[in-house]
Scaffold this active site. Structure first.
Site, PDB file in Angstrom:
ATOM      1  N   GLY A  86       0.822  -1.212   0.000  1.00 52.85           N
ATOM      2  CA  GLY A  86       0.000   0.000   0.000  1.00 52.85           C
ATOM      3  C   GLY A  86       0.858   1.266   0.000  1.00 52.85           C
ATOM      4  O   GLY A  86       0.561   2.242  -0.696  1.00 52.85           O
ATOM      5  N   ASP A  87       1.947   1.240   0.761  1.00 52.72           N
ATOM      6  CA  ASP A  87       2.840   2.416   0.824  1.00 52.72           C
ATOM      7  C   ASP A  87       3.519   2.636  -0.528  1.00 52.72           C
ATOM      8  O   ASP A  87       3.708   3.776  -0.975  1.00 52.72           O
ATOM      9  CB  ASP A  87       3.922   2.218   1.895  1.00 52.72           C
ATOM     10  CG  ASP A  87       3.322   1.796   3.221  1.00 52.72           C
ATOM     11  OD1 ASP A  87       2.185   2.210   3.509  1.00 52.72           O
ATOM     12  OD2 ASP A  87       3.978   1.025   3.959  1.00 52.72           O
TER      13      ASP A  87
HETATM   14  N1  LIG Z   1      -1.799 -10.209  -4.229  1.00 60.95           N
HETATM   15  C1  LIG Z   1      -1.443  -9.170  -4.985  1.00 60.95           C
HETATM   16  N2  LIG Z   1      -1.200  -9.309  -6.302  1.00 60.95           N
HETATM   17  C2  LIG Z   1      -0.853  -8.266  -7.077  1.00 60.95           C
HETATM   18  N3  LIG Z   1      -0.751  -7.009  -6.609  1.00 60.95           N
HETATM   19  C3  LIG Z   1      -0.971  -6.809  -5.304  1.00 60.95           C
HETATM   20  C4  LIG Z   1      -1.323  -7.860  -4.413  1.00 60.95           C
HETATM   21  N4  LIG Z   1      -1.472  -7.342  -3.144  1.00 60.95           N
HETATM   22  C5  LIG Z   1      -1.231  -6.015  -3.268  1.00 60.95           C
HETATM   23  N5  LIG Z   1      -0.948  -5.688  -4.549  1.00 60.95           N
HETATM   24  C6  LIG Z   1      -0.686  -4.348  -5.099  1.00 60.95           C
HETATM   25  O1  LIG Z   1      -0.492  -3.396  -4.077  1.00 60.95           O
HETATM   26  C7  LIG Z   1      -1.579  -2.455  -4.023  1.00 60.95           C
HETATM   27  C8  LIG Z   1      -1.929  -2.157  -2.577  1.00 60.95           C
HETATM   28  O2  LIG Z   1      -2.264  -3.355  -1.924  1.00 60.95           O
HETATM   29  P1  LIG Z   1      -3.347  -3.463  -0.761  1.00 60.95           P
HETATM   30  O3  LIG Z   1      -4.685  -3.226  -1.317  1.00 60.95           O
HETATM   31  O4  LIG Z   1      -3.100  -4.782  -0.121  1.00 60.95           O
HETATM   32  O5  LIG Z   1      -2.970  -2.223   0.140  1.00 60.95           O
HETATM   33  P2  LIG Z   1      -2.802  -2.146   1.713  1.00 60.95           P
HETATM   34  O6  LIG Z   1      -3.855  -2.959   2.370  1.00 60.95           O
HETATM   35  O7  LIG Z   1      -2.670  -0.710   2.053  1.00 60.95           O
HETATM   36  O8  LIG Z   1      -1.390  -2.843   1.810  1.00 60.95           O
HETATM   37  P3  LIG Z   1      -0.438  -3.124   3.062  1.00 60.95           P
HETATM   38  O9  LIG Z   1      -0.350  -4.620   3.092  1.00 60.95           O
HETATM   39  O10 LIG Z   1       0.833  -2.479   2.655  1.00 60.95           O
HETATM   40  O11 LIG Z   1      -1.101  -2.514   4.273  1.00 60.95           O
HETATM   41  C9  LIG Z   1      -2.717  -3.120  -4.822  1.00 60.95           C
HETATM   42  O12 LIG Z   1      -3.614  -2.196  -5.360  1.00 60.95           O
HETATM   43  C10 LIG Z   1      -1.903  -3.869  -5.876  1.00 60.95           C
HETATM   44  O13 LIG Z   1      -1.452  -2.995  -6.884  1.00 60.95           O
HETATM   45  O1  LIG Z   2       1.398   0.432  13.037  1.00 58.14           O
HETATM   46  P1  LIG Z   2       1.208   1.222  11.762  1.00 58.14           P
HETATM   47  O2  LIG Z   2       1.927   2.534  11.798  1.00 58.14           O
HETATM   48  O3  LIG Z   2      -0.235   1.342  11.365  1.00 58.14           O
HETATM   49  O4  LIG Z   2       1.856   0.352  10.583  1.00 58.14           O
HETATM   50  C1  LIG Z   2       3.227   0.078  10.589  1.00 58.14           C
HETATM   51  C2  LIG Z   2       3.550  -0.961   9.531  1.00 58.14           C
HETATM   52  O5  LIG Z   2       2.856  -2.184   9.713  1.00 58.14           O
HETATM   53  O6  LIG Z   2       3.173  -0.432   8.262  1.00 58.14           O
HETATM   54  C3  LIG Z   2       4.169  -0.682   7.295  1.00 58.14           C
HETATM   55  C4  LIG Z   2       3.561  -1.370   6.099  1.00 58.14           C
HETATM   56  O7  LIG Z   2       2.541  -0.581   5.553  1.00 58.14           O
HETATM   57  C5  LIG Z   2       5.244  -1.516   7.975  1.00 58.14           C
HETATM   58  O8  LIG Z   2       6.505  -1.161   7.498  1.00 58.14           O
HETATM   59  C6  LIG Z   2       5.056  -1.212   9.436  1.00 58.14           C
HETATM   60  O9  LIG Z   2       5.488  -2.249  10.280  1.00 58.14           O
END
Ligand SMILES: Nc1ncnc2c1ncn2[C@@H]1O[C@H](COP(=O)(O)OP(=O)(O)OP(=O)(O)O)[C@@H](O)[C@H]1O
Ligand SMILES: O=P(O)(O)OC[C@@]1(O)O[C@H](CO)[C@@H](O)[C@@H]1O
Length: 303
Positions: A248-249
């Site tokens: 997501g970042d």
């Molecule tokens: N399983 C996957 N396959 C392909 N692309 C992915 C996958 N998971 C995440 N991504 C990519 O990363 C973007 C952000 O992912 P996600 O929706 O999981 O965000 P998030 O929940 O903010 O992520 P995080 O795990 O960093 O908190 C998606 O829109 C996609 O482009």
């Molecule tokens: O505890 P928060 O600040 O909500 O999330 C922190 C965190 O989970 O977010 C990043 C991935 O998005 C990791 O690098 C880190 O450990």
């Protein structure tokens, strides 16, 4: 210039076990220590994309020094406020699935908090500030409000990636971008979301509340960009998922870095999606070559 703010950085301690047994000794198959925290991840990807940026926030102790050293080794400009306590260590346990255990974060005193607020007084109208991640409990729930007040006063733009009340309180101040994932969007409004129509409906509510661009990420199902003019969908490229931490970042970094360069939200969505997926297909955050190699597979279409 883009600035990232990580109020609660972390070392992400990635631990892989073959078969997790509770109440027993488990041996690690592999482990890895990475600098983490959402804004820091945004800075690392911006820098890989060649977008000049500075990382702001709080760092402390031996864990803080580790993070600063890695960022410097990647030529990222850092300007953190030093705190007494150690920066937290977040555990990312891979055991077939992914289980995360995040720390609360260090004690941050009034003086240190004030020192960060003062840094923002140097902002100009040309700047974008990315506010990302949780707020350590010692700072209090409304600390983002304090930062946003200074950002607005200086005429700079901001992006906010957080959840719950902190996000809702920021919306009337007109963030350039918010990026809830589909689960966070449902939680924010206390509803069940079923299908694309619902996602767009609640995405539009975030626009009505003040956001300029709403990016709804849906992991392997891609992303929706909701703007005043149009809604767009981006598909995800094909690849083997290795790690979702920081996807997501990476998406935010790709989106904001490209929007700042081109002012083209479609290109921003394409690069954001390729960056998110490239990280999902990597052990650490994505390298530039991987992002570039996925770009041609991302199609953006109006919904
Ligand atoms: N399983 C996957 N396959 C392909 N692309 C992915 C996958 N998971 C995440 N991504 C990519 O990363 C973007 C952000 O992912 P996600 O929706 O999981 O965000 P998030 O929940 O903010 O992520 P995080 O795990 O960093 O908190 C998606 O829109 C996609 O482009
Ligand atoms: O505890 P928060 O600040 O909500 O999330 C922190 C965190 O989970 O977010 C990043 C991935 O998005 C990791 O690098 C880190 O450990």
């Amino acid at each position: 210039m883009i600035y990232t703010v990580t109020l609660n950085p972390s070392i992400d301690y990635i631990v892989e076990v073959e078969d997790l047994k509770l109440d027993a000794l488990n041996r690690m198959k592999r482990d890895l220590k990475l600098p983490g925290g959402k804004g820091i991840n945004v800075s690392r990807i911006l820098s890989r994309l060649g977008v000049e940026n500075t990382a702001w926030g709080f760092l402390g102790g031996f864990t803080g020094r580790f993070i600063e050293d890695v960022l410097k080794s990647e030529s990222i400009v850092t300007d953190f406020v030093n705190v007494q306590d150690d920066t937290r260590i977040n555990i990312k346990l891979k055991h077939g699935g992914e289980t995360e255990i995040n720390g609360q974060g260090p004690q941050i005193g009034d003086k240190e908090a004030h020192a960060l607020v003062e840094k923002l007084r140097a902002l100009t109208e040309e700047d974008i500030v990315v506010l990302s991640g949780s707020v350590p409990p010692s700072l209090g729930g409304s600390f983002y409000d304090r930062l946003i007040a200074v950002i607005k006063e200086r005429g700079a733009k901001f992006v906010i990636d957080t959840t719950g009340d902190a996000l809702l309180q920021a919306l009337p101040h007109g963030p350039l971008l918010v990026k809830p994932n589909h689960h966070e969007l449902a939680e924010l409004f206390g509803v069940e979301i079923e299908g694309q129509e619902d996602l767009i409906k609640y995405g539009r509510k975030l626009l009505e509340k003040g956001a300029k661009n709403v990016l709804i990420s849906m992991a392997g199902d891609g992303a929706l960009l909701v703007t005043e003019e149009q809604v767009y969908h981006a598909n995800v490229p094909k690849g083997e998922v290795r790690n979702s931490v920081g996807a997501g970042d990476s998406m935010i970094a790709g989106f904001v870095g490209t929007l700042a360069k081109t002012n083209n939200p479609l290109e921003a969505l394409r690069t954001g999606t390729a960056s998110g997926s490239a990280t999902a297909f990597s052990d650490d955050l994505a390298e530039r070559a991987k992002i570039d190699s996925l770009l041609s597979q991302v199609q953006v279409n109006p919904v």
